[in-house]
Design a protein around this motif. Sequence first.
Motif, PDB file in Angstrom:
ATOM      1  N   UNK A  53      -3.174 -32.980 -46.130  1.00  0.00           N
ATOM      2  CA  UNK A  53      -3.762 -32.336 -47.223  1.00  0.00           C
ATOM      3  C   UNK A  53      -4.386 -31.207 -46.480  1.00  0.00           C
ATOM      4  N   UNK A  54      -4.009 -30.045 -46.294  1.00  0.00           N
ATOM      5  CA  UNK A  54      -4.757 -28.977 -45.628  1.00  0.00           C
ATOM      6  C   UNK A  54      -5.715 -28.268 -46.730  1.00  0.00           C
ATOM      7  N   UNK A  55      -6.895 -28.016 -46.601  1.00  0.00           N
ATOM      8  CA  UNK A  55      -7.750 -27.477 -47.367  1.00  0.00           C
ATOM      9  C   UNK A  55      -8.380 -25.989 -46.917  1.00  0.00           C
ATOM     10  N   UNK A 111     -13.806 -23.265 -49.746  1.00  0.00           N
ATOM     11  CA  UNK A 111     -14.894 -23.874 -49.631  1.00  0.00           C
ATOM     12  C   UNK A 111     -14.752 -25.028 -48.632  1.00  0.00           C
ATOM     13  N   UNK A 112     -15.705 -25.543 -47.996  1.00  0.00           N
ATOM     14  CA  UNK A 112     -15.398 -26.531 -46.892  1.00  0.00           C
ATOM     15  C   UNK A 112     -14.990 -27.822 -47.650  1.00  0.00           C
ATOM     16  N   UNK A 113     -14.078 -28.336 -47.211  1.00  0.00           N
ATOM     17  CA  UNK A 113     -13.325 -29.392 -47.841  1.00  0.00           C
ATOM     18  C   UNK A 113     -14.452 -30.666 -47.756  1.00  0.00           C
ATOM     19  N   UNK A 114     -15.082 -30.854 -46.775  1.00  0.00           N
ATOM     20  CA  UNK A 114     -16.315 -31.925 -46.495  1.00  0.00           C
ATOM     21  C   UNK A 114     -17.099 -31.998 -47.797  1.00  0.00           C
ATOM     22  N   UNK A 115     -17.387 -31.144 -48.389  1.00  0.00           N
ATOM     23  CA  UNK A 115     -18.357 -31.148 -49.655  1.00  0.00           C
ATOM     24  C   UNK A 115     -17.763 -31.964 -50.791  1.00  0.00           C
ATOM     25  N   UNK A 116     -16.327 -32.252 -50.533  1.00  0.00           N
ATOM     26  CA  UNK A 116     -15.684 -32.717 -51.779  1.00  0.00           C
ATOM     27  C   UNK A 116     -15.298 -34.243 -51.585  1.00  0.00           C
ATOM     28  N   UNK A 117     -15.275 -35.047 -52.559  1.00  0.00           N
ATOM     29  CA  UNK A 117     -14.398 -36.147 -52.505  1.00  0.00           C
ATOM     30  C   UNK A 117     -13.133 -35.844 -52.717  1.00  0.00           C
ATOM     31  N   UNK A 118     -12.267 -36.598 -52.076  1.00  0.00           N
ATOM     32  CA  UNK A 118     -10.555 -36.420 -52.138  1.00  0.00           C
ATOM     33  C   UNK A 118     -10.092 -37.679 -52.731  1.00  0.00           C
ATOM     34  N   UNK A 119      -8.838 -37.418 -53.047  1.00  0.00           N
ATOM     35  CA  UNK A 119      -7.820 -38.468 -53.448  1.00  0.00           C
ATOM     36  C   UNK A 119      -6.451 -38.104 -53.401  1.00  0.00           C
ATOM     37  N   UNK A 120      -5.699 -39.261 -53.473  1.00  0.00           N
ATOM     38  CA  UNK A 120      -4.214 -39.001 -53.467  1.00  0.00           C
ATOM     39  C   UNK A 120      -3.638 -39.498 -54.769  1.00  0.00           C
ATOM     40  N   UNK A 141     -10.505 -29.519 -41.470  1.00  0.00           N
ATOM     41  CA  UNK A 141     -10.752 -29.433 -43.026  1.00  0.00           C
ATOM     42  C   UNK A 141      -9.261 -29.993 -43.487  1.00  0.00           C
ATOM     43  N   UNK A 142      -8.818 -31.262 -43.204  1.00  0.00           N
ATOM     44  CA  UNK A 142      -7.627 -31.657 -43.583  1.00  0.00           C
ATOM     45  C   UNK A 142      -7.920 -33.249 -43.907  1.00  0.00           C
ATOM     46  N   UNK A 143      -7.133 -33.670 -45.105  1.00  0.00           N
ATOM     47  CA  UNK A 143      -7.022 -35.066 -45.339  1.00  0.00           C
ATOM     48  C   UNK A 143      -5.814 -35.647 -45.129  1.00  0.00           C
ATOM     49  N   UNK A 144      -5.806 -36.739 -45.074  1.00  0.00           N
ATOM     50  CA  UNK A 144      -4.511 -37.591 -44.637  1.00  0.00           C
ATOM     51  C   UNK A 144      -4.338 -39.025 -45.641  1.00  0.00           C
ATOM     52  N   UNK A 145      -3.011 -39.174 -45.761  1.00  0.00           N
ATOM     53  CA  UNK A 145      -2.733 -40.485 -46.266  1.00  0.00           C
ATOM     54  C   UNK A 145      -1.494 -41.109 -45.471  1.00  0.00           C
ATOM     55  N   UNK A 146      -1.872 -42.094 -44.657  1.00  0.00           N
ATOM     56  CA  UNK A 146      -0.994 -42.738 -43.763  1.00  0.00           C
ATOM     57  C   UNK A 146      -0.164 -44.021 -44.393  1.00  0.00           C
ATOM     58  N   UNK A 147       0.792 -43.911 -44.520  1.00  0.00           N
ATOM     59  CA  UNK A 147       1.684 -44.788 -45.484  1.00  0.00           C
ATOM     60  C   UNK A 147       2.457 -45.634 -44.686  1.00  0.00           C
ATOM     61  N   UNK A 148       2.118 -47.037 -44.698  1.00  0.00           N
ATOM     62  CA  UNK A 148       3.304 -47.950 -43.823  1.00  0.00           C
ATOM     63  C   UNK A 148       3.916 -48.860 -44.711  1.00  0.00           C
TER      64      UNK A 148
END
Length: 124
Positions: free
Chosen positions: A22-24, A27-36, A77-84
């Motif tokens: 999830x590329x943001x 504004x700085x992505x780190x200022x936010x909580x994130x979800x999937x 500035x990127x979030x991830x979701x690793x799915x195994x």
Amino acid sequence: QVQLVESGGGLVQAGGSLRLSCAASGRTFSSYAMGWFRQAPGKEREFVAALSWSGATTYYADSVKGRFTISRDRAKNTGYLQMNSLKPEDTAVYYCAATGRFITLRVPAGYDYWGQGTQVTVSS
């Protein structure tokens, strides 16, 4: 304002793995909580995982606990979701979301910004 773009979806066999990004921008992505979240055809959008603003706390749906991992790279500035250990029931469009409100991270209404979604299909 934050713009979110997901990538990394695709077709995978049951038992396989995928990593969603999830590329943001904005504004700085780190200022936010994130979800999937994810949404299968004919179903409501459902919570998958969330990461607090500090990154210290993670939240998972029971259906993915132990199989999925949410993370964030502040420098990129990127979030991830690793799915195994993917299962056919994981098939859905997956959405990344961000919020600066920190009211609740387990429902869609708690988020202000959304990506366009990326399709994940798990074959049996």
